[in-house]
Design an enzyme around this catalytic site. Structure first.
Site, mmCIF file in Angstrom:
data_model
loop_
_atom_site.group_PDB
_atom_site.id
_atom_site.type_symbol
_atom_site.label_atom_id
_atom_site.label_comp_id
_atom_site.label_asym_id
_atom_site.label_seq_id
_atom_site.Cartn_x
_atom_site.Cartn_y
_atom_site.Cartn_z
ATOM 1 N N HIS A 131 8.377 -8.754 -18.384
ATOM 2 C CA HIS A 131 7.511 -9.494 -17.457
ATOM 3 C C HIS A 131 6.434 -10.256 -18.226
ATOM 4 O O HIS A 131 6.171 -11.438 -17.943
ATOM 5 C CB HIS A 131 6.875 -8.515 -16.468
ATOM 6 C CG HIS A 131 5.806 -9.117 -15.606
ATOM 7 N ND1 HIS A 131 6.034 -9.531 -14.311
ATOM 8 C CD2 HIS A 131 4.488 -9.364 -15.847
ATOM 9 C CE1 HIS A 131 4.922 -10.027 -13.809
ATOM 10 N NE2 HIS A 131 3.961 -9.921 -14.722
ATOM 11 N N GLU A 132 5.815 -9.604 -19.196
ATOM 12 C CA GLU A 132 4.761 -10.276 -19.955
ATOM 13 C C GLU A 132 5.330 -11.410 -20.811
ATOM 14 O O GLU A 132 4.708 -12.466 -20.942
ATOM 15 C CB GLU A 132 4.015 -9.260 -20.827
ATOM 16 C CG GLU A 132 3.320 -8.157 -20.055
ATOM 17 C CD GLU A 132 2.386 -8.682 -18.974
ATOM 18 O OE1 GLU A 132 1.844 -9.800 -19.129
ATOM 19 O OE2 GLU A 132 2.207 -7.985 -17.964
ATOM 20 N N HIS A 135 5.711 -14.480 -18.757
ATOM 21 C CA HIS A 135 4.479 -15.275 -18.668
ATOM 22 C C HIS A 135 4.349 -16.198 -19.876
ATOM 23 O O HIS A 135 3.934 -17.354 -19.751
ATOM 24 C CB HIS A 135 3.262 -14.349 -18.598
ATOM 25 C CG HIS A 135 2.971 -13.810 -17.236
ATOM 26 N ND1 HIS A 135 2.828 -14.617 -16.124
ATOM 27 C CD2 HIS A 135 2.789 -12.531 -16.795
ATOM 28 C CE1 HIS A 135 2.558 -13.872 -15.065
ATOM 29 N NE2 HIS A 135 2.545 -12.603 -15.446
ATOM 30 N N GLU A 200 3.048 -14.627 -10.652
ATOM 31 C CA GLU A 200 3.488 -13.238 -10.787
ATOM 32 C C GLU A 200 4.909 -13.066 -10.267
ATOM 33 O O GLU A 200 5.735 -12.387 -10.890
ATOM 34 C CB GLU A 200 2.526 -12.304 -10.044
ATOM 35 C CG GLU A 200 1.172 -12.126 -10.714
ATOM 36 C CD GLU A 200 1.285 -11.577 -12.122
ATOM 37 O OE1 GLU A 200 2.101 -10.663 -12.353
ATOM 38 O OE2 GLU A 200 0.566 -12.078 -13.001
#
Length: 308
Positions: A131-132, A135, A200
């Site tokens: 997930h990071e 980003h 997100e």
């Protein structure tokens, strides 16, 4: 794609709000001044955000020798995502959480708390780190810097028009100018938070694709929310403006997709990831109907998910 379109629409709306407020309050001079100041402030913040943020949370850089599992997971996932290897940090904090920072993929860093490493399984850690990295791949730091620039310019322009007389010549009159000065910054903040929530969702989607296990990320989000709700993050409480950077809200406000929330409701994120996992499962084929083979069988597996 839908979340990218939503982000673009919100950014366009924020820009339109800035132009409208500039015309009604500050005029061309005030509008240019507010934008110039906001650009300068946010350019400095964007260029130095990684160092400032990591120091703020006392993050310590680690290597393969000190944190072999975390470092190895980030390296493996970075290769899968086609990204340069970011710097890896650990934050000594009991609250399970994580964030990514850096002005571009070549200068990125990911950080995880000790609470996260102690409470999540290896598959769940993979989901969080993916997930990071999503980003980073989506350049969300740049998107949020642009958003902060325009939102900050709206706020400064409203103050300029109210306190330096620009509002007296407003076509709406002094009362109208006063209302705009109060409501415009609030509207800009709402749009900024809506963009954060959209990013997100997009990072959840891409992160699930990178790690290859949407359910692991969904499970991690549920664990992280429970941990964040019960354990204080004192550094985040002192610096609430950084809350949107974490994978789950480090502050104690997790109830729903509220207008003033920087994060979507975890239940909504989990539901979307579960639907994504269901869409990836092959459907049973009746023998009487004939079993497809080759490329047609593979195409049958690619059903539309919640982000299609």
């Amino acid at each position: 794609m839908a979340n990218f379109a939503r982000t673009a629409t919100l950014l366009a709306g924020l820009t339109g709000l800035f132009l409208a407020v500039g015309y009604m309050l500050g005029g061309p001079t005030g509008m240019a001044l507010a934008l110039a100041v906001a650009l300068g402030m946010n350019a400095f913040a964007w260029w130095n955000s990684d160092r400032v943020l990591l120091n703020m949370y006392g993050a310590k850089e680690v290597d393969e020798r000190r944190e072999p599992e975390l470092y190895g997971a980030v390296r493996r996932l970075s290769d899968r995502a086609g990204l340069p290897m970011p710097r890896v940090y650990v934050i000594h904090n009991d609250q399970p959480n994580a964030f990514a920072t850096g002005r571009d993929p070549q200068n990125a860093a990911v950080a995880a708390t000790t609470g996260l490493l102690q409470s999540l399984s290896p598959k769940e850690v993979d989901g969080v780190m993916a997930h990071e990295l999503a980003h980073v791949k989506n350049r969300d730091t740049l998107i949020m810097t642009i958003t902060a620039t325009v939102a900050g310019a709206v706020s400064m322009l409203a103050n300029f028009g109210l306190f330096f007389g620009g509002g007296r010549n407003s076509p709406l009159g002094f009362v109208g100018a006063l209302l705009i000065a109060v409501l415009a910054p609030m509207a800009a903040m709402l749009v900024q938070m809506a963009i954060s929530r959209a990013r997100e969702y997009e990072a959840d989607k891409l992160g699930a694709e990178i790690c290859g296990d949407p359910l692991a990320l969904a499970s991690a989000l549920e664990r992280l929310e429970r941990g964040a709700a019960g354990i204080d993050n004192h550094a985040a409480e002192r610096n609430p403006a950084t809350a949107h950077l974490f994978i789950v809200n480090p502050l104690h406000a997790h109830a729903a997709d509220k207008l003033f929330s920087t994060h979507p409701a975890t239940a909504n994120r989990v539901r979307a990831l579960q639907e994504m996992a269901r869409s990836q499962r092959p459907r049973p084929v009746s023998r009487s109907a004939g079993a497809p083979t080759g490329a047609s069988w593979m195409q049958g597996l690619r059903r539309k998910g919640p982000w299609a």
